[in-house]
Scaffold this motif. Structure first.
Motif, PDB file in Angstrom:
ATOM      1  N   THR A 280     -41.984 -38.703  -2.971  1.00 40.77           N
ATOM      2  CA  THR A 280     -40.875 -39.649  -2.753  1.00 40.77           C
ATOM      3  C   THR A 280     -41.104 -40.437  -1.460  1.00 40.77           C
ATOM      4  O   THR A 280     -40.797 -41.629  -1.378  1.00 40.77           O
ATOM      5  CB  THR A 280     -39.506 -38.932  -2.699  1.00 40.77           C
ATOM      6  OG1 THR A 280     -39.493 -38.009  -1.607  1.00 40.77           O
ATOM      7  CG2 THR A 280     -39.212 -38.193  -3.989  1.00 40.77           C
ATOM      8  N   GLU A 281     -41.678 -39.755  -0.467  1.00 39.92           N
ATOM      9  CA  GLU A 281     -41.945 -40.455   0.800  1.00 39.92           C
ATOM     10  C   GLU A 281     -43.031 -41.517   0.596  1.00 39.92           C
ATOM     11  O   GLU A 281     -42.899 -42.663   1.030  1.00 39.92           O
ATOM     12  CB  GLU A 281     -42.381 -39.445   1.866  1.00 39.92           C
ATOM     13  CG  GLU A 281     -42.504 -40.075   3.230  1.00 39.92           C
ATOM     14  CD  GLU A 281     -42.681 -39.048   4.339  1.00 39.92           C
ATOM     15  OE1 GLU A 281     -43.461 -38.091   4.155  1.00 39.92           O
ATOM     16  OE2 GLU A 281     -42.042 -39.219   5.394  1.00 39.92           O
ATOM     17  N   ALA A 282     -44.104 -41.115  -0.104  1.00 41.93           N
ATOM     18  CA  ALA A 282     -45.211 -42.059  -0.323  1.00 41.93           C
ATOM     19  C   ALA A 282     -44.753 -43.256  -1.150  1.00 41.93           C
ATOM     20  O   ALA A 282     -45.140 -44.396  -0.875  1.00 41.93           O
ATOM     21  CB  ALA A 282     -46.356 -41.338  -1.019  1.00 41.93           C
ATOM     22  N   LEU A 283     -43.937 -42.988  -2.155  1.00 46.35           N
ATOM     23  CA  LEU A 283     -43.477 -44.091  -3.007  1.00 46.35           C
ATOM     24  C   LEU A 283     -42.665 -45.099  -2.201  1.00 46.35           C
ATOM     25  O   LEU A 283     -42.756 -46.299  -2.417  1.00 46.35           O
ATOM     26  CB  LEU A 283     -42.650 -43.548  -4.183  1.00 46.35           C
ATOM     27  CG  LEU A 283     -43.485 -42.929  -5.307  1.00 46.35           C
ATOM     28  CD1 LEU A 283     -42.622 -42.065  -6.219  1.00 46.35           C
ATOM     29  CD2 LEU A 283     -44.182 -44.017  -6.134  1.00 46.35           C
ATOM     30  N   MET A 284     -41.894 -44.604  -1.260  1.00 45.35           N
ATOM     31  CA  MET A 284     -41.105 -45.532  -0.456  1.00 45.35           C
ATOM     32  C   MET A 284     -41.967 -46.198   0.625  1.00 45.35           C
ATOM     33  O   MET A 284     -41.943 -47.406   0.802  1.00 45.35           O
ATOM     34  CB  MET A 284     -39.951 -44.817   0.223  1.00 45.35           C
ATOM     35  CG  MET A 284     -39.161 -45.784   1.089  1.00 45.35           C
ATOM     36  SD  MET A 284     -37.888 -45.015   2.035  1.00 45.35           S
ATOM     37  CE  MET A 284     -38.805 -44.216   3.291  1.00 45.35           C
ATOM     38  N   ARG A 285     -42.730 -45.370   1.310  1.00 41.52           N
ATOM     39  CA  ARG A 285     -43.425 -45.877   2.485  1.00 41.52           C
ATOM     40  C   ARG A 285     -44.614 -46.776   2.111  1.00 41.52           C
ATOM     41  O   ARG A 285     -44.858 -47.801   2.728  1.00 41.52           O
ATOM     42  CB  ARG A 285     -43.920 -44.688   3.312  1.00 41.52           C
ATOM     43  CG  ARG A 285     -44.257 -45.100   4.719  1.00 41.52           C
ATOM     44  CD  ARG A 285     -45.147 -44.118   5.385  1.00 41.52           C
ATOM     45  NE  ARG A 285     -44.429 -42.916   5.784  1.00 41.52           N
ATOM     46  CZ  ARG A 285     -45.026 -41.898   6.392  1.00 41.52           C
ATOM     47  NH1 ARG A 285     -46.305 -41.927   6.633  1.00 41.52           N
ATOM     48  NH2 ARG A 285     -44.347 -40.835   6.731  1.00 41.52           N
ATOM     49  N   GLY A 286     -45.379 -46.346   1.113  1.00 43.05           N
ATOM     50  CA  GLY A 286     -46.584 -47.098   0.740  1.00 43.05           C
ATOM     51  C   GLY A 286     -47.614 -47.041   1.862  1.00 43.05           C
ATOM     52  O   GLY A 286     -47.501 -46.248   2.812  1.00 43.05           O
ATOM     53  N   ARG A 287     -48.632 -47.877   1.758  1.00 40.24           N
ATOM     54  CA  ARG A 287     -49.633 -47.966   2.832  1.00 40.24           C
ATOM     55  C   ARG A 287     -50.114 -49.412   2.887  1.00 40.24           C
ATOM     56  O   ARG A 287     -50.551 -49.961   1.872  1.00 40.24           O
ATOM     57  CB  ARG A 287     -50.804 -47.020   2.540  1.00 40.24           C
ATOM     58  CG  ARG A 287     -51.837 -47.012   3.640  1.00 40.24           C
ATOM     59  CD  ARG A 287     -52.751 -45.802   3.576  1.00 40.24           C
ATOM     60  NE  ARG A 287     -53.481 -45.779   2.325  1.00 40.24           N
ATOM     61  CZ  ARG A 287     -54.170 -44.716   1.885  1.00 40.24           C
ATOM     62  NH1 ARG A 287     -54.207 -43.610   2.583  1.00 40.24           N
ATOM     63  NH2 ARG A 287     -54.819 -44.772   0.758  1.00 40.24           N
TER      64      ARG A 287
END
Ligand code: F6P
Length: 548
Positions: free
Chosen positions: A426-433
């Motif tokens: 969920t963090e990666a989906l929001m934060r992205g890179r």
């Protein structure tokens, strides 16, 4: 009556999306340190964090204004009061009465439905007690060890999903199996290891006319009679759950062994009725009541909470925000709980059969999206399959992550690892890179500049992808009941805003009708009806290679 997309509230949301579509969720968190807390709520043992959505307080206000414009609260009241809100079938929609643990009167056509519901519950309790204690015996006097539920759609998916979810509560002396597909393989492989003398069949069908179920039930009866050789054995090995006593009797099941329900229970909303018999047999009647308790707690919340604080209503509205304003076409349900592995399939029927409609209650074609495609798999299996597309694909896929603090199977560090993945996703989906972050990371690990430049676009994640996080202490009958009721009311909310009837399913009729015509042709070995060239060629080929 005008369509909802002609209302000023809808148009205001369209304009609002134009302003929101470039907003970054991370900026929303930076601007409001209280956001996570403000967008977390607890209801009936479920803790929902919906802060990782592309919404502001203004978005929520505007969505609630839309819900008020279509009188969502009035419709909720009408459902709970037993009004005939399934207008195309002229029926009330009262799955909420099945779990009305307050026992408050609910009137349909002036008659309280609660005494009948309680009567069937009492019959279920007695039957479940007899089977589980070994008092109910098979024809040869042996104890029942296996129960096979024969049903399809709502007469299968709900009980099957709940039995898998409550496996830790199941009796070891009584195994429950499910046969739904008319593919003979399903029945044959299910009964192969079973002993007819110790097997009890539940034929579950609201109508008792469904082709798949009646075919499987007849073959199951043959299997039993081949082994036990006496028609009288059917009464000890077959019970029915249905609204159709006449058909049950015609099949040869004693109606004394039939558990009834009512036309105001939709198939996909029926697990709370006697359709839940396999659940009660598997986990015991008290646990079944706990499941109803959990659902009732969510019902009470849905019925009484302000829309702004109403968990299913808010989630329905946020889902609609993505479907109708942000262009999302699907909704992923991602349980981080292996025992919830059938939840996505269950919700496919619940949501898509309810809200897969193209005309309003009044029969006017809509020109906006209605029910999205619902899909999913348990984490972490899904991560190693389709999360690539959720992270980097071109579509926005709003996703629900569902998990528990405690596992029923605490094994080493499995559960912390499992849930670390939940939170990380969920963090990666929001934060992205960003592109720069990706490039810097590669250079930092010693990669050449040229290679880092080439790979950077591939290792960039757009982020800003919405998720809801649903946590519970552990998956119990209560929390499970609340979770399922939550989704039912989420579906209700969306159906009301779209102005459609979420409680009929005419879309399943046409294929069923054509299948009967084609079956007749296959049996006769001759294609006679007027088919399109492709279907005719397929049928000819099938008949030619198989024979009549
Ligand atoms: O697929 C259509 C449907 O009518 C579902 O709504 C229902 O759950 C399923 O068939 C099974 O129907 P029945 O319980 O009457 O066999």
């Amino acid at each position: 009556m005008s369509l909802v997309n002609e209302t000023p509230q809808w148009k205001a949301l369209q304009a609002h999306w134009e302003a929101m579509k470039t907003v970054r969720m991370q900026d929303l968190f930076a601007d409001d340190p209280g956001r996570a807390k403000a967008m977390t709520m607890e209801v009936a043992g479920l803790r929902l964090d919906y802060s990782k959505n592309l919404v502001t307080q203004e978005t929520l206000d505007r969505l609630v204004e839309l819900a008020e414009a279509v009188d969502l609260q009035g419709w909720i009241r009408r459902m709970f009061e037993g009004e005939s809100i399934n207008n195309t079938e002229g029926r009330a929609v009262l799955h909420i009465a099945l779990r009305n643990r307050s026992n408050r009167s609910i009137l349909v056509d002036g008659e309280d439905v609660m005494p009948e519901i309680n009567r069937v519950l009492a019959r279920m309790e007695s039957f479940v007690g007899r089977v589980r204690s070994g008092d109910w015996r098979g024809y040869t006097g042996e104890r029942i060890t296996d129960v096979v539920n024969i049903g399809i759609g709502g007469s299968n998916l709900g009980p099957k999903m709940i039995c898998a979810a409550l496996a830790p509560y199941q009796s070891e002396n009584l195994r429950v199996h499910f046969v739904s597909n008319v593919d003979g393989t399903h029945l044959v492989e299910t009964v192969r290891p079973l002993d007819p003398a110790t097997t009890l069949f539940i034929v579950a069908s609201k109508t008792f006319t469904t082709q798949e179920t009646m075919t499987n039930a007849a073959s199951a009866r043959d299997w039993l009679l081949t082994a036990l050789g006496d028609q009288a054995a059917v009464a000890r090995h077959f019970v029915a759950v249905s609204t159709n006593a006449e058909k049950v009797a015609a099949f040869g099941i004693d109606t004394a062994n039939m558990f009834g329900f009512w036309d105001w229970v939709g198939g996909r909303y029926s697990l709370w009725s006697a359709i839940g018999l396999p659940i009660a047999l598997a986990v015991g009647f008290d646990r079944f009541l706990e499941l109803l308790d959990g659902a009732h707690a969510m019902d009470e919340h849905f019925r009484s909470a302000d829309l702004r604080e109403n968990m299913p209503a808010l989630m329905g509205l946020i889902g609609l925000w993505y479907a109708n304003f942000a262009g999302a076409r699907t909704h992923a349900v991602l349980p981080y709980d292996q025992s919830l592995r059938f939840l996505p399939a269950y919700l496919q029927q619940g949501d898509m059969e309810s809200n897969g409609k193209g005309v309003t209650r009044e029969g006017v074609a809509v020109d906006y999206s209605t029910g999205p495609v619902v899909w999913g798999e348990p984490g972490t299996d899904g991560q190693h399959a389709f999360y690539q597309l959720i992270h980097q694909g071109t579509q926005m896929i709003p996703a629900d992550f569902i998990g528990a603090i405690h596992s029923h199977n605490e094994l080493g560090d499995h559960h912390p690892k499992f849930m670390a993945n939940f939170f990380a996703q969920t963090e990666a989906l929001m934060r992205g890179r960003t592109h720069d972050e990706a490039q810097a990371e590669m250079l930092g690990s010693g990669m050449t500049e040229e290679k880092a430049r080439l790979l950077a676009p591939h290792r960039t994640f757009p982020g800003n992808r919405p998720t809801n996080s649903i946590l519970m202490d552990s998956l119990t009958p209560q929390t499970l009941g609340a979770l399922v009721a939550f989704y039912e009311h989420r579906i209700f909310t969306q159906g009301i805003v779209w102005g459609i009837n979420s409680f009929d399913q005419w879309g399943v009729e046409l294929g069923k009708k054509l299948a009967n015509v084609i079956l007749d042709e296959i049996k006769k070995g001759k294609v006679t009806a007027d088919h399109d060239p492709s279907t005719r060629a397929l049928l000819d080929y099938f008949i030619q290679h198989r024979g009549a």
